[in-house]
Write a protein that holds these residues in place. Structure first.
Motif, PDB file in Angstrom:
ATOM      1  N   SER A 398       0.836  -1.209   0.000  1.00  0.00           N
ATOM      2  CA  SER A 398       0.000   0.000   0.000  1.00  0.00           C
ATOM      3  C   SER A 398       0.864   1.250   0.000  1.00  0.00           C
ATOM      4  O   SER A 398       0.585   2.219  -0.718  1.00  0.00           O
ATOM      5  CB  SER A 398      -0.899   0.027   1.240  1.00  0.00           C
ATOM      6  OG  SER A 398      -1.806  -1.029   1.207  1.00  0.00           O
ATOM      7  N   LEU A 399       1.914   1.220   0.814  1.00  0.00           N
ATOM      8  CA  LEU A 399       2.793   2.394   0.909  1.00  0.00           C
ATOM      9  C   LEU A 399       3.403   2.730  -0.455  1.00  0.00           C
ATOM     10  O   LEU A 399       3.332   3.878  -0.908  1.00  0.00           O
ATOM     11  CB  LEU A 399       3.900   2.111   1.938  1.00  0.00           C
ATOM     12  CG  LEU A 399       4.964   3.191   2.094  1.00  0.00           C
ATOM     13  CD1 LEU A 399       4.388   4.435   2.774  1.00  0.00           C
ATOM     14  CD2 LEU A 399       6.153   2.679   2.910  1.00  0.00           C
ATOM     15  N   PHE A 400       3.972   1.734  -1.113  1.00  0.00           N
ATOM     16  CA  PHE A 400       4.647   1.991  -2.396  1.00  0.00           C
ATOM     17  C   PHE A 400       3.637   2.449  -3.445  1.00  0.00           C
ATOM     18  O   PHE A 400       3.897   3.374  -4.221  1.00  0.00           O
ATOM     19  CB  PHE A 400       5.385   0.738  -2.900  1.00  0.00           C
ATOM     20  CG  PHE A 400       6.398   0.179  -1.921  1.00  0.00           C
ATOM     21  CD1 PHE A 400       6.959   0.982  -0.930  1.00  0.00           C
ATOM     22  CD2 PHE A 400       6.794  -1.162  -1.982  1.00  0.00           C
ATOM     23  CE1 PHE A 400       7.877   0.464  -0.017  1.00  0.00           C
ATOM     24  CE2 PHE A 400       7.715  -1.680  -1.077  1.00  0.00           C
ATOM     25  CZ  PHE A 400       8.247  -0.872  -0.095  1.00  0.00           C
ATOM     26  N   ASP A 401       2.469   1.817  -3.435  1.00  0.00           N
ATOM     27  CA  ASP A 401       1.437   2.172  -4.400  1.00  0.00           C
ATOM     28  C   ASP A 401       0.983   3.626  -4.183  1.00  0.00           C
ATOM     29  O   ASP A 401       0.909   4.428  -5.125  1.00  0.00           O
ATOM     30  CB  ASP A 401       0.264   1.178  -4.241  1.00  0.00           C
ATOM     31  CG  ASP A 401      -0.817   1.405  -5.273  1.00  0.00           C
ATOM     32  OD1 ASP A 401      -1.295   2.545  -5.370  1.00  0.00           O
ATOM     33  OD2 ASP A 401      -1.187   0.447  -5.982  1.00  0.00           O
ATOM     34  N   CYS A 402       0.685   3.978  -2.925  1.00  0.00           N
ATOM     35  CA  CYS A 402       0.218   5.343  -2.632  1.00  0.00           C
ATOM     36  C   CYS A 402       1.282   6.385  -2.990  1.00  0.00           C
ATOM     37  O   CYS A 402       0.954   7.458  -3.499  1.00  0.00           O
ATOM     38  CB  CYS A 402      -0.131   5.476  -1.150  1.00  0.00           C
ATOM     39  SG  CYS A 402      -1.690   4.697  -0.728  1.00  0.00           S
ATOM     40  N   MET A 403       2.540   6.044  -2.721  1.00  0.00           N
ATOM     41  CA  MET A 403       3.597   7.023  -2.987  1.00  0.00           C
ATOM     42  C   MET A 403       3.793   7.237  -4.488  1.00  0.00           C
ATOM     43  O   MET A 403       4.158   8.316  -4.929  1.00  0.00           O
ATOM     44  CB  MET A 403       4.918   6.562  -2.344  1.00  0.00           C
ATOM     45  CG  MET A 403       4.920   6.557  -0.834  1.00  0.00           C
ATOM     46  SD  MET A 403       4.622   8.182  -0.100  1.00  0.00           S
ATOM     47  CE  MET A 403       2.866   8.251  -0.060  1.00  0.00           C
ATOM     48  N   GLU A 404       3.497   6.194  -5.239  1.00  0.00           N
ATOM     49  CA  GLU A 404       3.553   6.340  -6.690  1.00  0.00           C
ATOM     50  C   GLU A 404       2.374   7.192  -7.154  1.00  0.00           C
ATOM     51  O   GLU A 404       2.517   8.075  -7.990  1.00  0.00           O
ATOM     52  CB  GLU A 404       3.477   4.950  -7.318  1.00  0.00           C
ATOM     53  CG  GLU A 404       4.460   4.771  -8.448  1.00  0.00           C
ATOM     54  CD  GLU A 404       4.192   3.481  -9.186  1.00  0.00           C
ATOM     55  OE1 GLU A 404       3.975   2.452  -8.509  1.00  0.00           O
ATOM     56  OE2 GLU A 404       4.190   3.518 -10.421  1.00  0.00           O
ATOM     57  N   ARG A 405       1.239   6.907  -6.527  1.00  0.00           N
ATOM     58  CA  ARG A 405       0.029   7.656  -6.876  1.00  0.00           C
ATOM     59  C   ARG A 405       0.223   9.154  -6.602  1.00  0.00           C
ATOM     60  O   ARG A 405      -0.244  10.005  -7.366  1.00  0.00           O
ATOM     61  CB  ARG A 405      -1.134   7.098  -6.027  1.00  0.00           C
ATOM     62  CG  ARG A 405      -2.442   7.723  -6.372  1.00  0.00           C
ATOM     63  CD  ARG A 405      -3.631   7.032  -5.739  1.00  0.00           C
ATOM     64  NE  ARG A 405      -4.799   7.842  -5.998  1.00  0.00           N
ATOM     65  CZ  ARG A 405      -5.722   8.136  -5.120  1.00  0.00           C
ATOM     66  NH1 ARG A 405      -5.669   7.633  -3.895  1.00  0.00           N
ATOM     67  NH2 ARG A 405      -6.734   8.923  -5.435  1.00  0.00           N
ATOM     68  N   GLY A 407       2.856  10.660  -6.853  1.00  0.00           N
ATOM     69  CA  GLY A 407       3.910  11.191  -7.720  1.00  0.00           C
ATOM     70  C   GLY A 407       5.250  11.340  -7.006  1.00  0.00           C
ATOM     71  O   GLY A 407       6.157  12.018  -7.492  1.00  0.00           O
ATOM     72  N   TYR A 408       5.405  10.714  -5.834  1.00  0.00           N
ATOM     73  CA  TYR A 408       6.668  10.841  -5.100  1.00  0.00           C
ATOM     74  C   TYR A 408       7.723   9.849  -5.612  1.00  0.00           C
ATOM     75  O   TYR A 408       8.909  10.086  -5.508  1.00  0.00           O
ATOM     76  CB  TYR A 408       6.450  10.582  -3.601  1.00  0.00           C
ATOM     77  CG  TYR A 408       5.583  11.622  -2.900  1.00  0.00           C
ATOM     78  CD1 TYR A 408       5.353  12.871  -3.460  1.00  0.00           C
ATOM     79  CD2 TYR A 408       5.018  11.344  -1.657  1.00  0.00           C
ATOM     80  CE1 TYR A 408       4.560  13.813  -2.803  1.00  0.00           C
ATOM     81  CE2 TYR A 408       4.241  12.282  -0.990  1.00  0.00           C
ATOM     82  CZ  TYR A 408       4.007  13.510  -1.582  1.00  0.00           C
ATOM     83  OH  TYR A 408       3.229  14.431  -0.937  1.00  0.00           O
TER      84      TYR A 408
END
Ligand SMILES: NC(=[NH2+])NCCC[C@H](N)C(=O)O
Length: 640
Positions: A398-405, A407-408
């Motif tokens: 979830s963390l990696f997905d959200c951070m991609e979302r 734009g980080y």
């Protein structure tokens, strides 16, 4: 007339009891110490440059290149991946691509059998000094045997230049491991994270990457409220008595009990958290005291296991969180749900992250968002690795997905891995616990390891042979070595059974067995009394011949080092390295028992012959094992 010979294969000249059950060779009382070796240096002819291959490299990688060149020449329109495997029954390696290629050719209208394809590929192999002439096996498999000259040149290079790491693009890597929680006991899960994380860090450092080892300790959060409130009640004089908490574990339990049972205490606990977050100086001092107490306990474990870590816990990121949350709000990425702010990942099956709790507090998720931002922006990491139990996989997904979302993370630029591992089980196949059902304290576990290791050495009568210092070194090397090795030699994704009996076994894939083979390899050149310079001259100038089947087997096993390193770096697993070291140790043992390194006269002790190429193999074996130990964080000893 035949002279009576003492044939020396290394430990064959040990005078003491044989340690770990290896008894096949003959023992002799005499050693070569103090004798002058005059036999070795023939008139030196430098090896022609054309016969040597520059550098050390992944053999599979190089074979792929060779076959790729042939593919381009043979079938220029068919650009497929060449598959090389090892080991195969016939030959050292095998190319498995002819069958697939034949299929593709058939689909495009050309009917050629796999055997025909293989023949064409063989015909177009570019001239090279690495492999012997090729032959095809069944179904178009191509058997590959390394050339003698190549094997010798690689072994000589590993001796002369040391075991060189393969060339890689240098990266800045942040590796987050160990990461225990303040005021709680560091448990076996943290031990796994510590051992695996340290070993991965060592691997990446060996490859030349710029590695930042971070200890993301749990030093923040609502649990501190109860600890602060309890500290205030129990030790009002804490400032004048800097270390009042003896047993932090018990202290934690007491606080928790009060928190669960006493509503008034609970209120004060919440108030204490709010004060701490507002940087109230008194609460900050109390917090500091609790952290320091824990930190000292953690450090004892790190010192014993030789683990280097920079502490940068959750508290470090607190001040940067507000800004990040603002940014996420502005980007419309936060959803207000039941009084909390959450963020949903793009993938549907993943849980949302809780970014702000209902009373305004931040969470583990929030710290991880801020930590990731810091690692990307401030640390300028191009590779970030998290080592935790597999139970946290969905958190990290979830963390990696959200951070991609948000734009980080730019996935094209940064590699991010969650290195998950399974549970440590006891011999009863249930989670490792003490008899009374409590979590095992790591200090106790390490103490037990030390005791069992010493028992074992004494059972083998080593205290009669080793000096007290040597015994002490052997004891710690074996104890910590076997604990680390038992963990690392199991596929990290599975659970593993913690058993001192198994890890201290003399035979099989254990640290003890490999450490012992290392001492044998190390002792031989020392006891044969050959000067390093003599061996150096020999490796540089002489025509080295590796001919005995057990010499060849050992040498070829050694040459797989770079392939193993490449594989474990890609997959971030360490058990293939352990399997490799075990194979080396076994091949070395077979070589050592069948190939004598030194012949001497039994009566006079006079050296009759020294097999320099075998000494060289012993040295390179020791170098390879030492390199492997280094990556695994194991400290070998010269005698045990
Ligand atoms: N960035 C991270 N979340 N690192 C791992 C932290 C592990 C956590 N303190 C635990 O004990 O489970």
């Amino acid at each position: 007339m035949f002279k009576k010979l003492v044939l020396i294969g290394g430990a064959a000249i040990c005078t003491g009891t044989v340690l770990w059950g290896v008894t096949k060779y003959r023992k002799a009382k005499t050693t070569l110490k103090g004798e002058n070796n005059v036999l070795y240096i023939k008139n030196s002819k430098p090896r022609p440059v054309s016969e040597t291959v520059e550098g050390q490299f992944s053999i599979i990688g190089e074979l792929k290149n060779i076959f790729k060149k042939s593919l381009i020449k043979s079938y220029p329109n068919f650009n497929i991946k060449m598959v090389i495997s090892s080991p195969s029954k016939s030959g050292d390696y095998q190319c498995n691509s002819a069958m697939g290629l034949s299929k593709i050719l058939k689909e495009s209208g050309t009917k050629v059998s796999p055997a025909e394809v293989a023949k064409t590929l063989i015909k177009n192999i570019p001239a090279n000094s690495i492999i012997e002439p090729l032959s095809t096996g069944d179904h178009g498999f191509i058997n590959i045997t390394l050339s003698q000259k190549f094997v010798v040149s690689q072994i000589a290079s590993m001796f002369l230049e040391g075991v060189r790491p393969p060339k890689v693009d240098k990266k800045r890597v942040v590796i987050d491991f160990s990461s225990p929680n303040i005021a709680k006991e560091m448990h076996v899960g943290h031990l796994r994270s510590t051992i695996i994380g340290d070993s991965l860090a060592r691997l990446l450092e060996y490859l030349g990457h710029d590695v930042v080892r971070l200890n993301h300790v749990g030093d923040w959060g609502t649990q501190f409220g109860m600890l602060l409130a309890h500290l205030n009640d129990k030790y009002p004089d804490y400032l004048n008595n800097p270390l009042p908490i003896g047993d932090l574990q018990a202290f934690y339990k007491e606080s928790k009990k009060r928190f669960d049972e006493d509503a008034e205490f609970k209120k004060r606990a919440y108030a204490a958290v709010v004060e701490l977050q507002a940087h109230n100086p008194d609460q900050t001092k109390r917090w500091q005291l609790i952290c320091d107490t824990s930190r000292k306990e953690f450090q004892k474990i790190y010192d014993r296991l030789d683990i280097k870590l920079t502490e940068r816990g959750e508290s470090f990121y607190q001040d940067s969180m507000t800004k990040i949350i603002e940014d996420l709000k502005q980007k419309n990425l936060l959803v207000y749900e039941e009084g909390r702010y959450v963020m949903f990942p793009q993938k549907e099956n993943l849980n949302p992250l809780t970014v702000v709790k209902s009373h305004g507090g931040y969470t583990y998720d929030t710290s991880d968002i801020a930590a990731l931002c810091h690692r990307l922006e401030v640390e300028k990491a191009d590779w970030i690795i998290y080592v935790t139990d597999l139970g946290q996989s969905s958190h990290f997904e979830s963390l990696f997905d959200c951070m991609e979302r948000a734009g980080y993370i730019d996935k094209n630029r940064v590699r991010i891995d969650h290195v998950g591992f399974g549970v440590v089980l006891g011999e009863n196949k249930k989670r490792l616990k003490t008899r009374s059902g409590d979590t095992i304290r790591l200090v106790d576990l390490l103490d037990e390891g030390i005791k069992k290791s010493l028992d074992k050495l004494i059972k083998k009568n080593r205290e009669r042979i080793l000096s007290p210092e040597e015994l002490e070194q052997a004891k710690t090397s074996v104890a910590y070595g076997c604990i680390k090795y038992a963990d690392l030699s199991n596929n990290r994704k599975g659970d593993y059974v913690f058993s001192f009996d198994k890890m201290l076994a003399d035979e099989g894939n254990t640290a003890v067995y490999i450490l012992y083979q290392y001492t044998r390899a190390k002792s031989i050149a020392r006891l044969a009394n050959v000067e390093p310079n003599q061996l150096l001259n020999y490796a540089k100038n002489e025509d080295i011949k590796i001919e005995h089947p057990n010499e060849i087997k050992l040498a070829k096993e050694i040459l797989k080092f770079h392939d193993v390193i490449q594989k474990i770096t890609e997959d971030l697993v360490l058990h293939p390295l352990c399997e490799y070291l075990h194979k080396i140790a076994t091949a070395f043992s077979e070589f050592y028992d069948s190939c004598y390194c030194v012949e001497k006269d039994r009566k006079t002790g006079e050296v009759i012959k020294v097999y320099m190429h075998r000494l060289l193999l012993c040295e390179v074996t020791a170098n390879i094992l030492a390199k492997g130990f280094d990556i695994l964080g194991i400290k070998p000893v010269n005698r045990m």
